[in-house]
Design a protein around this motif. Structure first.
Motif, PDB file in Angstrom:
ATOM      1  N   GLU A 110       0.862  -1.130   0.214  1.00 37.13           N
ATOM      2  CA  GLU A 110       0.051  -0.158   0.060  1.00 37.13           C
ATOM      3  C   GLU A 110       0.900   1.446  -0.034  1.00 37.13           C
ATOM      4  O   GLU A 110       1.856   1.126   0.786  1.00 37.13           O
ATOM      5  N   TRP A 111       0.411   2.201  -0.727  1.00 38.23           N
ATOM      6  CA  TRP A 111       1.493   3.312  -0.865  1.00 38.23           C
ATOM      7  C   TRP A 111       0.707   4.643  -1.353  1.00 38.23           C
ATOM      8  O   TRP A 111      -0.675   4.557  -1.808  1.00 38.23           O
ATOM      9  N   GLY A 112       1.095   5.673  -1.123  1.00 33.79           N
ATOM     10  CA  GLY A 112       0.505   7.111  -1.550  1.00 33.79           C
ATOM     11  C   GLY A 112       1.286   8.587  -1.009  1.00 33.79           C
ATOM     12  O   GLY A 112       2.149   8.102  -0.525  1.00 33.79           O
ATOM     13  N   VAL A 113       0.904   9.550  -1.608  1.00 33.66           N
ATOM     14  CA  VAL A 113       1.457  10.692  -1.057  1.00 33.66           C
ATOM     15  C   VAL A 113       1.096  11.013   0.279  1.00 33.66           C
ATOM     16  O   VAL A 113      -0.126  10.781   0.875  1.00 33.66           O
ATOM     17  N   GLY A 114       2.053  11.237   1.010  1.00 37.29           N
ATOM     18  CA  GLY A 114       1.807  11.416   2.629  1.00 37.29           C
ATOM     19  C   GLY A 114       1.368  10.490   3.209  1.00 37.29           C
ATOM     20  O   GLY A 114       2.139   9.366   3.236  1.00 37.29           O
ATOM     21  N   SER A 115       0.179  10.744   3.946  1.00 38.75           N
ATOM     22  CA  SER A 115      -0.328   9.577   4.728  1.00 38.75           C
ATOM     23  C   SER A 115      -1.399   8.874   3.956  1.00 38.75           C
ATOM     24  O   SER A 115      -2.106   8.215   4.587  1.00 38.75           O
ATOM     25  N   ARG A 116      -1.816   8.839   2.830  1.00 36.79           N
ATOM     26  CA  ARG A 116      -2.834   8.607   1.990  1.00 36.79           C
ATOM     27  C   ARG A 116      -2.906   7.121   1.951  1.00 36.79           C
ATOM     28  O   ARG A 116      -4.030   6.523   2.003  1.00 36.79           O
ATOM     29  N   ASP A 119      -3.405   5.300  -0.646  1.00 36.88           N
ATOM     30  CA  ASP A 119      -4.715   5.043  -1.148  1.00 36.88           C
ATOM     31  C   ASP A 119      -4.432   4.342  -2.714  1.00 36.88           C
ATOM     32  O   ASP A 119      -5.295   4.311  -3.551  1.00 36.88           O
ATOM     33  N   GLN A 120      -3.056   3.637  -2.897  1.00 34.78           N
ATOM     34  CA  GLN A 120      -2.872   3.125  -3.818  1.00 34.78           C
ATOM     35  C   GLN A 120      -2.227   1.729  -3.706  1.00 34.78           C
ATOM     36  O   GLN A 120      -1.428   1.719  -2.541  1.00 34.78           O
ATOM     37  N   THR A 121      -2.470   0.805  -4.312  1.00 37.47           N
ATOM     38  CA  THR A 121      -1.862  -0.700  -3.928  1.00 37.47           C
ATOM     39  C   THR A 121      -1.198  -1.226  -5.240  1.00 37.47           C
ATOM     40  O   THR A 121      -1.445  -0.868  -6.462  1.00 37.47           O
ATOM     41  N   THR A 122      -0.101  -2.119  -5.023  1.00 38.23           N
ATOM     42  CA  THR A 122       0.449  -2.600  -6.080  1.00 38.23           C
ATOM     43  C   THR A 122      -0.163  -4.130  -6.275  1.00 38.23           C
ATOM     44  O   THR A 122      -1.085  -4.528  -5.574  1.00 38.23           O
ATOM     45  N   THR A 123       0.208  -4.763  -7.568  1.00 35.75           N
ATOM     46  CA  THR A 123      -0.419  -5.997  -7.800  1.00 35.75           C
ATOM     47  C   THR A 123       0.021  -7.234  -6.611  1.00 35.75           C
ATOM     48  O   THR A 123       1.066  -7.191  -6.083  1.00 35.75           O
ATOM     49  N   SER A 124      -1.010  -7.759  -6.191  1.00 35.68           N
ATOM     50  CA  SER A 124      -0.997  -8.881  -5.124  1.00 35.68           C
ATOM     51  C   SER A 124       0.069 -10.039  -5.705  1.00 35.68           C
ATOM     52  O   SER A 124      -0.032 -10.440  -6.959  1.00 35.68           O
ATOM     53  N   ALA A 125       0.831 -10.514  -4.792  1.00 32.49           N
ATOM     54  CA  ALA A 125       1.698 -11.556  -5.326  1.00 32.49           C
ATOM     55  C   ALA A 125       1.561 -12.956  -4.609  1.00 32.49           C
ATOM     56  O   ALA A 125       1.407 -12.799  -3.366  1.00 32.49           O
ATOM     57  N   SER A 126       1.570 -14.030  -5.089  1.00 37.62           N
ATOM     58  CA  SER A 126       1.299 -15.221  -4.254  1.00 37.62           C
ATOM     59  C   SER A 126       2.651 -15.494  -3.701  1.00 37.62           C
ATOM     60  O   SER A 126       3.580 -15.670  -4.347  1.00 37.62           O
ATOM     61  N   LEU A 127       2.826 -15.876  -2.438  1.00 38.41           N
ATOM     62  CA  LEU A 127       3.836 -16.404  -1.751  1.00 38.41           C
ATOM     63  C   LEU A 127       3.975 -17.882  -1.505  1.00 38.41           C
ATOM     64  O   LEU A 127       5.120 -18.180  -0.827  1.00 38.41           O
ATOM     65  N   GLY A 128       2.999 -18.531  -1.744  1.00 38.77           N
ATOM     66  CA  GLY A 128       2.930 -20.014  -1.666  1.00 38.77           C
ATOM     67  C   GLY A 128       2.681 -20.482  -0.154  1.00 38.77           C
ATOM     68  O   GLY A 128       2.177 -19.343   0.528  1.00 38.77           O
ATOM     69  N   THR A 138       7.479  -2.224  -8.404  1.00 33.54           N
ATOM     70  CA  THR A 138       7.882  -0.931  -8.812  1.00 33.54           C
ATOM     71  C   THR A 138       6.589   0.185  -9.045  1.00 33.54           C
ATOM     72  O   THR A 138       5.609  -0.434  -9.605  1.00 33.54           O
ATOM     73  N   ILE A 139       6.988   0.958  -8.386  1.00 32.03           N
ATOM     74  CA  ILE A 139       5.713   2.208  -8.678  1.00 32.03           C
ATOM     75  C   ILE A 139       6.406   3.348  -9.496  1.00 32.03           C
ATOM     76  O   ILE A 139       7.565   3.547  -9.448  1.00 32.03           O
ATOM     77  N   THR A 140       5.592   3.684 -10.339  1.00 27.61           N
ATOM     78  CA  THR A 140       6.043   4.999 -11.402  1.00 27.61           C
ATOM     79  C   THR A 140       5.212   5.970 -11.328  1.00 27.61           C
ATOM     80  O   THR A 140       4.125   5.974 -10.619  1.00 27.61           O
ATOM     81  N   GLY A 141       5.523   7.059 -11.732  1.00 30.79           N
ATOM     82  CA  GLY A 141       4.769   8.447 -11.995  1.00 30.79           C
ATOM     83  C   GLY A 141       4.893   9.176 -10.738  1.00 30.79           C
ATOM     84  O   GLY A 141       4.143  10.105 -10.392  1.00 30.79           O
ATOM     85  N   ARG A 162       4.479   7.388   1.273  1.00 31.98           N
ATOM     86  CA  ARG A 162       4.969   6.483   2.205  1.00 31.98           C
ATOM     87  C   ARG A 162       4.252   5.096   1.421  1.00 31.98           C
ATOM     88  O   ARG A 162       3.400   5.169   0.727  1.00 31.98           O
ATOM     89  N   SER A 163       4.972   4.037   2.185  1.00 36.78           N
ATOM     90  CA  SER A 163       4.446   2.594   1.789  1.00 36.78           C
ATOM     91  C   SER A 163       4.546   1.832   2.973  1.00 36.78           C
ATOM     92  O   SER A 163       5.354   1.908   3.641  1.00 36.78           O
ATOM     93  N   ARG A 164       4.065   0.604   2.677  1.00 36.32           N
ATOM     94  CA  ARG A 164       3.990  -0.591   3.880  1.00 36.32           C
ATOM     95  C   ARG A 164       3.654  -1.756   3.004  1.00 36.32           C
ATOM     96  O   ARG A 164       2.777  -1.821   2.160  1.00 36.32           O
ATOM     97  N   VAL A 165       4.122  -3.103   3.455  1.00 38.23           N
ATOM     98  CA  VAL A 165       3.995  -4.133   2.866  1.00 38.23           C
ATOM     99  C   VAL A 165       2.581  -4.608   3.795  1.00 38.23           C
ATOM    100  O   VAL A 165       2.639  -4.492   4.693  1.00 38.23           O
ATOM    101  N   VAL A 166       1.938  -5.539   2.985  1.00 38.18           N
ATOM    102  CA  VAL A 166       0.690  -6.232   3.571  1.00 38.18           C
ATOM    103  C   VAL A 166       0.529  -7.639   3.085  1.00 38.18           C
ATOM    104  O   VAL A 166       0.877  -7.895   2.158  1.00 38.18           O
ATOM    105  N   SER A 167       0.352  -8.513   4.135  1.00 33.15           N
ATOM    106  CA  SER A 167       0.161  -9.872   3.873  1.00 33.15           C
ATOM    107  C   SER A 167      -1.178 -10.351   4.211  1.00 33.15           C
ATOM    108  O   SER A 167      -1.771  -9.797   5.173  1.00 33.15           O
ATOM    109  N   SER A 168      -1.738 -11.327   3.542  1.00 30.61           N
ATOM    110  CA  SER A 168      -3.145 -11.894   3.738  1.00 30.61           C
ATOM    111  C   SER A 168      -3.149 -13.405   3.744  1.00 30.61           C
ATOM    112  O   SER A 168      -2.359 -13.848   2.616  1.00 30.61           O
ATOM    113  N   ASN A 169      -3.983 -14.025   4.506  1.00 30.10           N
ATOM    114  CA  ASN A 169      -4.166 -15.296   4.313  1.00 30.10           C
ATOM    115  C   ASN A 169      -5.263 -15.839   5.192  1.00 30.10           C
ATOM    116  O   ASN A 169      -5.973 -15.034   5.536  1.00 30.10           O
TER     117      ASN A 169
END
Length: 550
Positions: free
Chosen positions: A48-54, A56-65, A76-79, A87-94
């Motif tokens: 999850e990432w965005g300008v400042g504290s937002r 409000d954007q996510t990268t494509t989910s990856a399967s970790l097995g 990779t994030i562009t633009g 700011r960004s943070r990693v997120v996991s889910s199961n």
């Protein structure tokens, strides 16, 4: 009969680096790298990432097995906008532990603005003077104390303003390469990019004596007179005032991704979105309510605690002396929170700020100094912070706004100028590397390239200036020559392009130039017209002259 069930290990974030993940930024592109251990459960991960504290954007989910070893997560994030802060943070889910988040990571890339013209014309033979460039970047973080404020600049340095009663705005020389800051009452704490910690200001409770164990730190916070540091292994170190057991970190506390502090209580957010609180509990501020689940952020005030949930709602509990736990109906779609001594701030996704608690008016008497009266220009806000009786916000254009106590500087409480924002917060002191050189005797277009790097892993390159070296001037034209009384020889010459000339002489015109004698520089009479006098001309049977530039 005993029945043994082999249950899958809960997925967890492996904080194997200085932060839960790292980032490298080149110009407008950032590469995010993290490590997640599936723990034997089929797990996916993303950022999850965005300008400042937002966020409000996510990268494509990856399967970790479903392995039991750390798995790299990359994106990779562009633009991105150079100079802006993300700011960004990693997120996991199961299916067992649900969603878990890692520590926030700042992404800040500086911007380069070339001074002078581009392209720039340089006359042939004239020494090149580099106009230079200005390195800029928005503040990365804001923080407020009782009577002072701090801004973390994108060059890893701190700018402080307001009261200096304990040296709290005298940033020490070793406070460089900083990536995080926090304010206590009259002291500050900051972390460097290498995970070390520096603290300064009031030290009555040893709050600026950083313990040796505070290494590999990824986040810091401060209470009134105590400090907390979150290490990359998810554990917490605390020191300073312990009058209310606020530095007695619970022995079982682990998997922490964020820390916060109130006046005399401490808070930790775990990767599963749960909250742990300890320290002074005279107002129930450490009694975490059952509704405090899926928490994204925490903040602590004098005797109250503030929490932001993943559904963008807010919880407040503890002291309600100034209605600081009475959440206004407008506090919706919240993306960031902050707590002052008796007031709260909430940043909404639309960039507006809501404030409540003490200071909904300005009576000039403690604690009502207008800190909850949000100014009209607080729009398009991307980050917030709160001091005891003042509030801070940064807009998307990098403008910092402060209101509440300290709009003047009388040198006495509460007005120490903490709400008077200094200039230069966007100006950065970073080494500017220039590659290439200008050969002033080579006509044509030549390029100079500029590169700058900051403490956040931001690199800006590919910024270039074109220098156009003009064609060499035609040979000088001698238009008068005169023998002067006493044997001196005097001549004038002109040139189409006003440049500097040196006069040489020899008795044999066939000699190579290296064997000619340098007599000196010609005198400029008017632009393009030169004069030279040879006082020793008659000492030779014959003498030849030539001019060159330079």
């Amino acid at each position: 009969m005993k029945l043994f069930l082999k249950l899958p290990v809960a997925a967890f974030l492996v904080l194997s680096a200085i932060a839960s993940h790292s980032s490298t930024i080149t110009n407008t592109t950032a590469t995010l790298v993290a490590s997640v251990n599936p723990g034997g459960v089929v797990t996916t991960a993303w950022f999850e990432w965005g300008v400042g504290s937002r966020f409000d954007q996510t990268t494509t989910s990856a399967s970790l097995g479903a392995g039991i070893s750390p798995v790299a997560v990359n994106a990779t994030i562009t633009g991105l906008t150079q100079g802006a802060v993300y700011r960004s943070r990693v997120v996991s889910s199961n299916g067992v532990t649900g969603v878990r988040r890692g520590v926030e990571n700042a992404i800040a890339s500086p911007a380069i603005a070339l001074d002078g013209a581009n392209p720039l014309t340089n006359n042939w033979g004239v020494a090149y003077t580099e106009p230079g460039a200005t390195v800029m970047g928005f503040p990365v973080a804001l923080a407020g104390g009782r009577i002072h404020a701090l801004a973390l600049k994108a060059d890893g340095r701190v700018s402080g303003w307001g009261g200096n009663t304990a040296g709290q705005i005298n940033t020490p020389a070793n406070a460089t390469n900083l990536v995080g800051i926090a304010c206590g009452q009259h002291h500050n704490i900051a972390m460097r990019a290498n995970g070390s910690v520096v603290a300064w200001g009031e030290n009555a409770f040893n709050q600026t004596n950083v313990p040796a164990i505070a290494t590999n730190v990824v986040a810091v916070t401060a209470g009134e007179s105590h400090c907390l540091a979150l290490r990359s292994n998810g554990t917490v170190v605390a020191w300073g005032d312990n009058s209310s057991a606020q530095t007695n970190v619970p022995a079982t506390l682990s998997n922490v991704i964020a820390v916060a502090a109130g006046q005399r209580h401490s808070l930790a957010l775990r990767s599963d979105g749960t909250v742990v609180a300890w320290g002074y509990n005279g107002f129930g501020q450490t009694n975490v309510p059952s509704a405090a689940t899926n928490i994204l952020a925490l903040a602590g005030g004098s005797g109250h605690t503030l929490a932001l949930r993943s559904d963008r709602t807010v919880l407040v509990w503890g002291l309600n002396s100034y209605f600081q736990t009475n959440i206004p109906s407008t506090v919706t779609n919240v993306i960031a929170i902050a707590a002052g001594f008796y007031h709260n701030l909430a940043l909404r996704a639309d960039g507006t700020v809501v404030a409540w608690g003490a200071g909904t008016n300005n009576t000039g008497a403690t604690p009502h100094f207008g800190q909850s009266v949000v100014p009209a220009n607080a729009t398009n806000v991307v980050a917030i912070a709160a001091g005891y009786y003042h509030s801070l916000a940064m807009r998307a254009d990098g403008t910092v706004i402060v209101w509440g106590a300290g709009t003047t500087d009388t040198g006495s409480f509460p007005n120490y100028g903490q709400s008077i924002v200094p200039g230069g917060l966007n100006a950065l002191t970073l080494p500017l590397l220039t590659s290439g050189a200008v050969n002033v005797f080579l006509p044509g277009v030549q390029a100079l390239n500029y590169t700058v790097t900051n403490a956040f892993g931001g690199v800006v390159n590919g910024i270039s200036r074109s220098v156009v070296v003009t064609s060499p001037p035609p040979p000088p034209l001698i238009h008068s020559a005169t023998s002067l009384p006493g044997g001196a020889f005097h001549f004038n010459f002109s040139n189409a392009t006003p440049i500097n000339f040196t006069v040489l002489a020899a008795t044999n015109v066939a000699l190579p130039t290296s064997n000619w004698t340098v007599l000196g520089s010609a005198t400029v009479i008017t632009p393009g017209v030169y004069q030279f006098t040879d006082a020793q001309a008659t000492n030779f049977p014959q003498r030849f002259y030539r001019v060159r530039s330079p």
